[in-house]
Design an enzyme around this catalytic site. Structure first.
Site, PDB file in Angstrom:
ATOM      1  N   VAL A   1       0.760  -1.285   0.071  1.00 10.50           N
ATOM      2  CA  VAL A   1      -0.155  -0.030   0.120  1.00 10.50           C
ATOM      3  C   VAL A   1       0.804   1.211  -0.058  1.00 10.50           C
ATOM      4  CG1 VAL A   1      -2.169   1.083   1.106  1.00 10.50           C
ATOM      5  CG2 VAL A   1      -1.504  -1.243   1.385  1.00 10.50           C
TER       6      VAL A   1
ATOM      7  N   PRO B   1       2.627   4.306  -1.112  1.00 10.05           N
ATOM      8  CA  PRO B   1       3.113   5.248   0.019  1.00 10.05           C
ATOM      9  C   PRO B   1       1.971   5.976   0.966  1.00 10.05           C
ATOM     10  CG  PRO B   1       2.990   6.805  -1.817  1.00 10.05           C
ATOM     11  CD  PRO B   1       2.568   5.457  -2.265  1.00 10.05           C
ATOM     12  N   ASP B   2       0.820   5.211   1.033  1.00 12.77           N
ATOM     13  CA  ASP B   2      -0.210   5.753   1.622  1.00 12.77           C
ATOM     14  C   ASP B   2      -0.011   6.002   3.210  1.00 12.77           C
ATOM     15  OD1 ASP B   2      -1.285   4.180  -0.704  1.00 12.77           O
ATOM     16  OD2 ASP B   2      -3.291   5.016   0.216  1.00 12.77           O
ATOM     17  N   HIS B   3       0.562   5.177   3.911  1.00 13.21           N
ATOM     18  CA  HIS B   3       0.626   5.361   5.494  1.00 13.21           C
ATOM     19  C   HIS B   3       1.885   6.150   5.848  1.00 13.21           C
ATOM     20  CE1 HIS B   3      -0.844   1.024   4.948  1.00 13.21           C
ATOM     21  NE2 HIS B   3      -1.549   1.353   6.075  1.00 13.21           N
TER      22      HIS B   3
END
Length: 809
Positions: free
Chosen positions: A560, A562-564
């Protein structure tokens, strides 16, 4: 030059490796950062890649800082360090545990000299636990954190993601933790010790196996206990006329548009193909049809046609292409600047924009000892006026009293809002039942999606229709008493609703409005759909996340990123602005593009490519700057271990472990350069030994010799990992709609004075609608009932105003 939010904040940095990126981020935001090096300079001054004798990582990670040299084995310089600490707000240090303490200048010693100091230690594994003294490298942390086990193609060796992402991610979380403790100090008068383990940051914050994952949760390795998940067709890549493109067919409407574009082929007319699993199962028949269609288009034509049809399509850019992309020119993502005396390059500027201006690179990294006279001449008592803040007793959560209106959605939105909810803010999630958050739609037959339980905890939920004038009026009433507004819609969405920063600041000048999107509000890509796989493809991450440049497939399908991390970048920027607001009384408009996060974190490769075109390619599992290094099979079924021999000392230690002293002076292996030139032979020496040992045996043995080594860990094994267990990394999160508790992070950084996160269960959509309207807005029962009947407020279905009896009154 704009007033940066951390101007006036003083940071003393004693880092070499983990932590220097934190100092750079704080410096970008305006802090005065003084980097202290030992005589001879930091090892990171020679970190690869080098161009014209200049370390690109050192140049990027130490820009905007001043630099001095102190000999901590000399009494006079230790006293100078104490004087510098007395006038600093934050100390960052990354020496091995005990190094500073044995010299009388450990973090606890300096906090005794200056009790208001926030002292942050950043090491590979933290200040305690069985791995405390292990050697850490990015590759090792990819293996131990569970990231490696999900990366690669089925039937192949697991694949290391691109280098640089871990160092930068640890830096972002360190900057956040340092500011969180400093914000607490402003309200309590007390500093504290903060212990950061890079291992735990990556486990919990990079792409957590037990955390918010959204639609990309498919392919988690606990579902594939051996081998890599077959994730390539979740976000497939197709060849076209001038390269490759990636598509994200997630929603039914997107598939239907693709079906129309294909000419409505009869074999895919069945409604079952509206679902991702059915299309995934038919990928061997579907993919050739799409690739044939795409073969006559260019990348740009496909992106444009996809946008017209409502199909998310993005071009796959190489690192070289990213540097010349028109959008990144227009958005200010890159800047041409001097990075060392006489050496200029095209470099990523910085993560965030504040009030429309980039908080980024302003000055090159310092030469060794460049600012000794300037800094040491001013060392002494702190004569600044203190920042005034409401006072409270130590031990409270730092954001108590703050109110956040959270319109964020999916993974990024959940992670950003959670940072404030976990730390005490009243976070009100704004939800519309007609347009539910994507996380709420990924239940897979369960009563509640696990990602909602993880990501929406500690919040309240307000159901409201912001597509109605009355809903907008209610929202603006909430803004009057709020501190922060969060949104990650397509650029221009808030303005189209009458909720731009200027309009909200006219209501409440103290409001901080954070807007995030895939590619930012400026440039030709500003309206592109913001799916992480398309961001990775556009920014060069996907091109490097494969076995070689010749590999047709990409191996980033189950992450996921670079969402975090982008959520953490945004939270840190907001927190810096909250600190500035204590002095200015005014809020700000903040913007973070996920693409900018990825490009900053890939900066080493981008700058190296700019200075030496054609020099950067997908390295696969071989570190181009050291040998032997890579991912090696071990004894057992699909068991792997990562080893990195950094230098001659590591090689000598390895020869000792292998009981091959004859190899120390072997002319093929006598230096780093020779080992790289004879990589195959060096790898074979190590590989043969590893085949006789389990990953755990190999890791324990090689780490005892000081060689960075890490067993490839699968996600379920994180829950019983002895180091994470010793440091209390996990706790159980319960929810009445879940059949069993979920493992979740207890805390990431270990704070001396901040409490662990609470675990209030995530609300159902609209669950606190009536409560919020009564308590916050002071609306009467009759007013609320009317707004519910009119569809403006959207409480749960069991609300009294929605009952048949109520509707007939």
């Amino acid at each position: 030059m704009m007033a940066l939010p951390l101007q006036g904040v003083r940071v003393l940095e004693l880092t070499d490796g983990f932590g220097d990126t934190a100092g750079r981020f704080l410096a970008d935001l305006g802090a005065a950062v003084v980097r202290v090096e030992l005589p001879g300079g930091s090892a990171s001054r020679t970190a690869q890649p080098l161009r014209d004798g200049v370390s690109i990582p050192f140049a990027l990670r130490n820009a905007n800082k001043r630099g001095i040299v102190l000999d901590l084995d000399a009494d006079d310089d230790r006293e100078r360090l104490r004087l510098l600490a007395q006038r600093s707000d934050i100390l960052l240090e990354s020496f091995p545990p005990g190094f500073l303490a044995t010299r009388g200048v450990g973090t606890a010693d300096l906090c005794r000299v200056h009790p208001a100091l926030v002292a942050v230690s950043i090491t590979g594994f933290g200040q305690n636990g069985p791995y405390r003294d292990w050697a850490a490298a990015e590759q090792v942390l990819y293996a131990l954190s569970g990231v490696l086990s999900r990366s690669g193609e089925p039937g192949e060796a697991p694949l290391l993601p691109p280098n640089g992402l871990i160092d930068e991610s640890v830096g972002v979380h360190t900057a956040w933790s340092a500011l969180l403790a400093y914000y607490d100090r402003l309200h309590t008068g007390h500093g504290q010790l903060v212990d950061i383990s890079a291992f735990e940051v990556i486990v919990h914050g990079f792409d957590p196996g037990f955390g918010v994952q959204g639609s990309a949760a498919a392919g988690r390795s606990e579902d594939f206990p051996r081998g890599r998940p077959d994730a390539a067709n979740f976000y497939p890549v197709y060849r076209c006329g001038d390269g490759q493109v990636r598509i994200c067919l997630l929603a039914k409407r997107q598939w239907q548009a693709m079906y129309e574009w294909l000419g409505r082929p009869e074999e895919f007319a069945d409604p079952k193909y509206d679902t991702i699993p059915a299309r995934f199962a038919a990928s061997e028949r579907l993919n050739p049809l799409i690739e044939q269609l795409f073969s006559t288009y260019t990348r740009d034509d496909l992106v444009a046609e996809g946008a017209a049809r409502g199909i998310p399509i993005g071009g796959l850019n190489t690192v070289a292409e990213v540097l010349t992309t028109e959008h990144f020119d227009a958005s200010g993502t890159f800047v041409d600047a001097e990075i060392a005396p006489g050496l200029s390059a095209r470099v990523p500027s910085g993560y965030a924009k504040i009030n429309g201006e980039r908080a980024g690179l302003r000055s090159r990294a310092p030469q060794l000892g460049e600012h000794n006279d300037q800094v040491l001449r001013s060392a002494g008592a702190d004569t600044r006026d203190p920042i005034s803040a409401p006072q409270r007793e130590p031990g409270a959560r730092p954001f108590e009293g703050l109110r956040v209106l959270d319109m964020g959605v999916v993974v990024f939105g959940a992670e950003l809002g959670r940072q404030f909810a976990d730390n005490g803010a009243d976070v009100i999630k704004i939800e519309n039942s007609q347009f539910p958050d994507g996380l709420r739609q990924s239940k897979r037959g369960a009563a509640l999606a696990a990602s909602v339980a993880w990501g929406h905890r500690n919040r309240r939920s307000l159901g409201i229709n912001l597509r109605s004038p009355e809903g907008i009026r209610i929202f603006k009433l909430l803004v009057e008493e709020a501190d922060i507004v969060l949104a990650n819609f397509k650029p221009g969405t808030l303005a189209s609703m009458g909720l731009s920063y200027d309009e909200l600041a006219a209501i409440n000048p103290r409001i901080i409005v954070s807007e995030s999107s895939a590619f930012g509000s400026v440039g030709p890509w500003n309206k592109r759909l913001g799916y992480g796989p398309l961001v990775r493809a556009a920014c060069g991450v996907s091109a490097l996340w494969r076995y070689s440049d010749a590999s047709a497939g990409l191996c980033d399908g189950s992450t996921v990123y670079p969402d975090h991390i982008a959520g953490q970048v945004t939270a840190t920027t907001i927190l810096a602005t909250l600190i500035h607001r204590l002095q200015s009384g005014r809020g700000a408009a903040i913007e973070v593009a996920q693409a900018d996060t990825a490009i900053v974190q890939l900066g080493n490769q981008l700058v190296a490519e700019h200075l030496a075109p054609g020099s950067i390619s997908a390295p696969g599992n071989s570190d181009p700057y050291s040998a032997p290094s890579g991912v090696y099979p071990c004894a057992g079924d699909d068991e792997w271990c990562v080893v990195t021999v950094r230098d001659d000392a590591d090689w000598v230690a390895l020869c000792g472990v292998l009981r091959r002293p004859d190899l120390v002076d072997d002319p093929r292996f006598a230096t780093d350069e020779l080992r790289i030139a004879h990589r195959a032979e060096a790898d074979e020496v190590l590989a043969q030994w590893l085949l006789l040992h389990t990953p755990t045996e190999a890791t324990d043995t090689l780490q005892a010799a000081g060689i960075p080594t890490g067993a490839m860990i699968r996600l379920p094994d994180l829950l019983t990992n002895p180091h994470l267990t010793a440091r209390g990394a996990y706790i159980e999160l319960e929810h009445e709609l879940l059949p069993a508790p979920l493992p979740t992070a207890k805390q990431v950084a270990h704070f001396g004075a901040l409490p662990d996160w609470p675990l209030q269960q995530a609300p159902l959509a609209g669950a606190q609608t009536r409560e919020i309207c009564e308590e916050v807005l002071g609306l009467s029962t009759v007013e609320i009932d009317t707004l519910v009947h009119d569809g403006v407020l959207q409480p749960p279905a069991d609300d009294p105003a929605l009952s048949p009896v109520s509707s007939t009154v």
